[in-house]
Design an enzyme around this catalytic site. Structure first.
Site, PDB file in Angstrom:
ATOM      1  N   LYS A   1      -0.998  -7.571  -3.477  1.00  0.00           N
ATOM      2  CA  LYS A   1      -2.278  -6.870  -3.436  1.00  0.00           C
ATOM      3  C   LYS A   1      -2.010  -5.379  -3.451  1.00  0.00           C
ATOM      4  O   LYS A   1      -1.190  -4.876  -2.682  1.00  0.00           O
ATOM      5  CB  LYS A   1      -3.015  -7.261  -2.147  1.00  0.00           C
TER       6      LYS A   1
ATOM      7  N   ASP B   1     -20.956  -1.139  -6.042  1.00  0.00           N
ATOM      8  CA  ASP B   1     -22.106  -0.397  -6.569  1.00  0.00           C
ATOM      9  C   ASP B   1     -23.047  -1.323  -7.338  1.00  0.00           C
ATOM     10  O   ASP B   1     -22.867  -2.543  -7.351  1.00  0.00           O
ATOM     11  CB  ASP B   1     -21.585   0.743  -7.462  1.00  0.00           C
TER      12      ASP B   1
ATOM     13  N   ASP C   1       0.821  -1.212   0.000  1.00  0.00           N
ATOM     14  CA  ASP C   1       0.000   0.000   0.000  1.00  0.00           C
ATOM     15  C   ASP C   1       0.859   1.267   0.000  1.00  0.00           C
ATOM     16  O   ASP C   1       0.796   2.089   0.914  1.00  0.00           O
ATOM     17  CB  ASP C   1      -0.954  -0.016   1.209  1.00  0.00           C
TER      18      ASP C   1
ATOM     19  N   ASP D   1      -7.440  -4.550  -4.858  1.00  0.00           N
ATOM     20  CA  ASP D   1      -8.372  -4.593  -3.725  1.00  0.00           C
ATOM     21  C   ASP D   1      -9.349  -3.414  -3.806  1.00  0.00           C
ATOM     22  O   ASP D   1      -9.470  -2.625  -2.885  1.00  0.00           O
ATOM     23  CB  ASP D   1      -7.550  -4.572  -2.423  1.00  0.00           C
TER      24      ASP D   1
ATOM     25  N   LYS E   1     -12.570  -3.388  -3.912  1.00  0.00           N
ATOM     26  CA  LYS E   1     -13.815  -3.595  -3.143  1.00  0.00           C
ATOM     27  C   LYS E   1     -15.001  -2.951  -3.855  1.00  0.00           C
ATOM     28  O   LYS E   1     -15.672  -2.052  -3.337  1.00  0.00           O
ATOM     29  CB  LYS E   1     -13.701  -3.048  -1.723  1.00  0.00           C
TER      30      LYS E   1
ATOM     31  N   SER F   1     -11.938  -6.611   8.701  1.00  0.00           N
ATOM     32  CA  SER F   1     -11.066  -6.721   9.879  1.00  0.00           C
ATOM     33  C   SER F   1     -11.226  -5.537  10.824  1.00  0.00           C
ATOM     34  O   SER F   1     -10.769  -5.594  11.965  1.00  0.00           O
ATOM     35  CB  SER F   1      -9.603  -6.776   9.415  1.00  0.00           C
TER      36      SER F   1
ATOM     37  N   GLY G   1       0.350  -6.155   5.379  1.00  0.00           N
ATOM     38  CA  GLY G   1       0.708  -4.878   4.765  1.00  0.00           C
ATOM     39  C   GLY G   1       1.820  -4.222   5.543  1.00  0.00           C
ATOM     40  O   GLY G   1       2.996  -4.543   5.396  1.00  0.00           O
ATOM     41  N   ARG G   2       1.412  -3.332   6.485  1.00  0.00           N
ATOM     42  CA  ARG G   2       2.411  -2.541   7.205  1.00  0.00           C
ATOM     43  C   ARG G   2       3.374  -3.379   8.046  1.00  0.00           C
ATOM     44  O   ARG G   2       4.477  -2.926   8.330  1.00  0.00           O
ATOM     45  CB  ARG G   2       1.694  -1.483   8.052  1.00  0.00           C
TER      46      ARG G   2
ATOM     47  N   GLN H   1      -8.129  -0.368  12.283  1.00  0.00           N
ATOM     48  CA  GLN H   1      -7.620  -1.679  11.855  1.00  0.00           C
ATOM     49  C   GLN H   1      -7.291  -2.511  13.090  1.00  0.00           C
ATOM     50  O   GLN H   1      -6.726  -1.990  14.060  1.00  0.00           O
ATOM     51  CB  GLN H   1      -6.364  -1.509  10.988  1.00  0.00           C
TER      52      GLN H   1
HETATM   53  P1  5BU Z   1      -2.225  -3.539   6.854  1.00  0.00           P
HETATM   54  O1  5BU Z   1      -1.155  -2.571   6.620  1.00  0.00           O
HETATM   55  O2  5BU Z   1      -1.701  -4.988   7.144  1.00  0.00           O
HETATM   56  O3  5BU Z   1      -3.194  -3.082   7.913  1.00  0.00           O
HETATM   57  O4  5BU Z   1      -3.025  -3.617   5.467  1.00  0.00           O
HETATM   58  C1  5BU Z   1      -4.176  -4.358   5.293  1.00  0.00           C
HETATM   59  C2  5BU Z   1      -4.608  -4.367   3.864  1.00  0.00           C
HETATM   60  O5  5BU Z   1      -5.723  -5.240   3.752  1.00  0.00           O
HETATM   61  C3  5BU Z   1      -5.048  -3.039   3.314  1.00  0.00           C
HETATM   62  O6  5BU Z   1      -4.671  -2.991   1.971  1.00  0.00           O
HETATM   63  C4  5BU Z   1      -6.559  -3.051   3.431  1.00  0.00           C
HETATM   64  O7  5BU Z   1      -7.194  -2.348   2.381  1.00  0.00           O
HETATM   65  C5  5BU Z   1      -6.859  -4.511   3.289  1.00  0.00           C
HETATM   66  N1  5BU Z   1      -8.060  -4.944   4.044  1.00  0.00           N
HETATM   67  C6  5BU Z   1      -8.142  -4.872   5.407  1.00  0.00           C
HETATM   68  O8  5BU Z   1      -7.235  -4.432   6.079  1.00  0.00           O
HETATM   69  N2  5BU Z   1      -9.273  -5.285   6.034  1.00  0.00           N
HETATM   70  C7  5BU Z   1     -10.339  -5.767   5.380  1.00  0.00           C
HETATM   71  O9  5BU Z   1     -11.328  -6.181   5.991  1.00  0.00           O
HETATM   72  C8  5BU Z   1     -10.225  -5.844   3.955  1.00  0.00           C
HETATM   73  C9  5BU Z   1      -9.085  -5.434   3.335  1.00  0.00           C
HETATM   74 BR1  5BU Z   1     -11.635  -6.501   3.000  1.00  0.00          BR
END
Ligand code: 5BU
Length: 468
Positions: free
Chosen positions: A269, A305, A247, A300, A302, A362, A438-439, A419
């Site tokens: 992703k 619509d 990301d 991703d 999502k 999540s 991701g992070r 998150q």
């Molecule tokens: P993170 O940096 O590990 O928090 O990134 C999580 C990625 O997963 C990020 O690209 C979100 O758009 C994606 N994601 C998420 O975090 N939770 C969800 O429920 C969904 C996608 Br669907």
């Protein structure tokens, strides 16, 4: 001990916990013997003695927790816990609909060793359900203490599930003691013995198609979606279940990370619409890296619509997602139309494509729960467009579909915007097949080391999941 057990059996009979007559079991089978140990809570001294007897069955003292199966065994587990000073765990029958939706209450850590306490085993299914949830939390469970084994197949079922049973009585011993104590006549003993011989509890299903137990190659053969088949094989060949969420806002950062991590990930992703310097050439470069390292690309986006708009968004010339994304994410909220429009678009593309349906998110306070999750799965699990579901836990059984789980980091934590992170081991044991990080990686100092660390933990946990 034998004399004590004989006295205990007689006492259980006297308080009405065991009865002889014509009864019907929970599953509708006629039975001449009725055992209901709930009554012992009315006799504290008896409750204490049974608990002590049960605890004495174990010579192994290194259990970290006592976990009673609700409800009858809970007071017994409580007594054992207070007597032995070993803490308790309680496995909820249903996850809470609020808060952290935990299935297991109590303080514990990965690898802890609870012992299960149960009153009676018939088929063993209640213990198996409890153990399954405890194992999902990363707990190491392999012993159950039981008051009565009805000798109707439960012990075998439990052994098959890797659970050793230590019981105070088998039903045969129990009726022999009661006979010796003059509580049962010769005739009633014979009736009960004949009954035990004939009536076996339905064996717990050992489901050959259990999604969590099957390996990826077997599951690829059960998939309808071409991308799921490809992904299963790819994960198996590369021994990785890592989906890297790159990301970044600058395309070069994504390309650099993709090249460093590429040979260790299954899927890259991205969110193409957050790239500030996006140019068409980015697509060619990322596709080239994907081919070089053999990973799939997921957008991703999502989509959410009505079908017509989603089709415009999917094919829109700026990002042209339809041209390069092997996988996309789609919210089921708008109903069938979105899937129909994507199906038309997929049909017009010469490459295989797949959808991950976002069933459960999540983030804290997400509205995707309860019936929403169930409907998302039941409504779309049979379409061959669907590669799998985005879920936080084991919400579906179909082995041909893939569970994608985001919100994963090596430390359980939250970010500042809702998150919620779980540990890699936790999510894999909760059904995750493909895991989004991701992070946890993009913010690491040594990104390659971090990729390798996640890959290893995830793969080892997956291998253990299918083994045990
Ligand atoms: P993170 O940096 O590990 O928090 O990134 C999580 C990625 O997963 C990020 O690209 C979100 O758009 C994606 N994601 C998420 O975090 N939770 C969800 O429920 C969904 C996608 Br669907």
């Amino acid at each position: 001990m034998k004399i004590d057990l004989k006295e205990l059996a007689a006492e259980l009979y006297d308080v009405g916990a065991i009865k002889y007559g014509n009864f019907v079991t929970k599953i509708g089978l006629p039975t001449p013997i009725y055992i209901d140990l709930r009554v012992i809570i009315s006799y504290p001294d008896l409750l204490l003695r049974i608990s002590k007897f049960l605890w004495n069955l174990t010579d192994e003292q290194n259990f970290t927790h006592i976990c009673g199966v609700p409800y009858t065994a809970l007071p017994i587990a409580t007594v054992i816990s207070t007597e032995s000073s070993i803490p308790m765990l309680i496995r909820r029958k249903e996850a809470k609909s609020y808060g952290m939706k935990k299935m297991v209450e109590g303080v514990f850590k990965l690898g802890d060793r609870p012992v299960i306490v149960e009153d009676i085993i018939t088929s063993g299914s209640s213990i198996i359900e409890t153990v399954t949830d405890l194992r999902k939390e990363g707990l190491n469970v392999n012993t159950a203490l039981v008051i009565v084994d009805r000798e109707q197949g439960g012990k075998k079922n439990l052994e098959n599930a890797g659970i050793a049973v230590k019981n105070l009585f088998t039903i045969t011993e129990l009726i022999n003691y009661l006979h010796e104590a003059g509580k049962l006549t010769d005739e009633s003993v014979n009736v009960i013995k004949d009954y035990i011989k004939i009536v076996k509890a339905p064996l717990t299903k050992t489901d050959n198609n259990d999604r969590l137990k099957l390996d990826f190659i077997s599951r690829s053969k059960l998939s309808k979606n071409p991308m799921a088949i490809k992904l299963f094989k790819l994960m198996y060949e590369k021994q990785t279940t890592l989906c890297l969420a790159a990301d970044y806002r600058k395309s070069q950062e994504i390309l650099d990370l993709a090249d460093i991590a590429g040979s260790h990930i299954a899927v890259l992703k991205i969110h193409v619409d957050i790239i500030e310097d996006f140019e068409k050439s980015f697509v060619e470069q990322i596709k080239h890296i994907a081919t070089k390292h053999n990973f799939l690309i997921m957008e991703d986006r999502k989509f959410a619509d009505i079908g017509q708009i989603v089709s415009y968004q999917y094919k829109n010339d700026v990002y042209a997602i339809c041209e390069w994304a092997d996988l996309i994410t789609v919210h089921p909220i708008s109903g069938n139309g979105i899937f129909q429009s994507i199906k038309n678009d997929f049909d017009a593309i010469s490459h295989d494509r797949g959808i991950f349906v976002v069933a459960e998110m999540s983030s804290e306070g997400a509205l995707s729960m309860g019936n929403y999750v169930t409907s998302a799965i039941t409504n779309f699990k049979d379409t061959d467009l669907v590669t799998g579901f985005v879920c936080q836990k084991n919400n579906f059984t179909e082995p041909g579909l893939i569970q994608l789980t985001p919100g994963v980091k090596l430390t359980e934590s939250n970010d500042n915007f809702g998150q919620q992170y779980n540990l890699p081991q936790y999510v894999v044991n909760s059904g995750a097949d493909l895991v989004v990080v991701g992070r946890g990686i993009t913010q690491a100092k040594d990104k390659l080391a971090s990729v390798l660390q996640y890959k290893k933990i995830l793969w080892e946990t997956y291998e253990n999941r299918i083994k045990c």
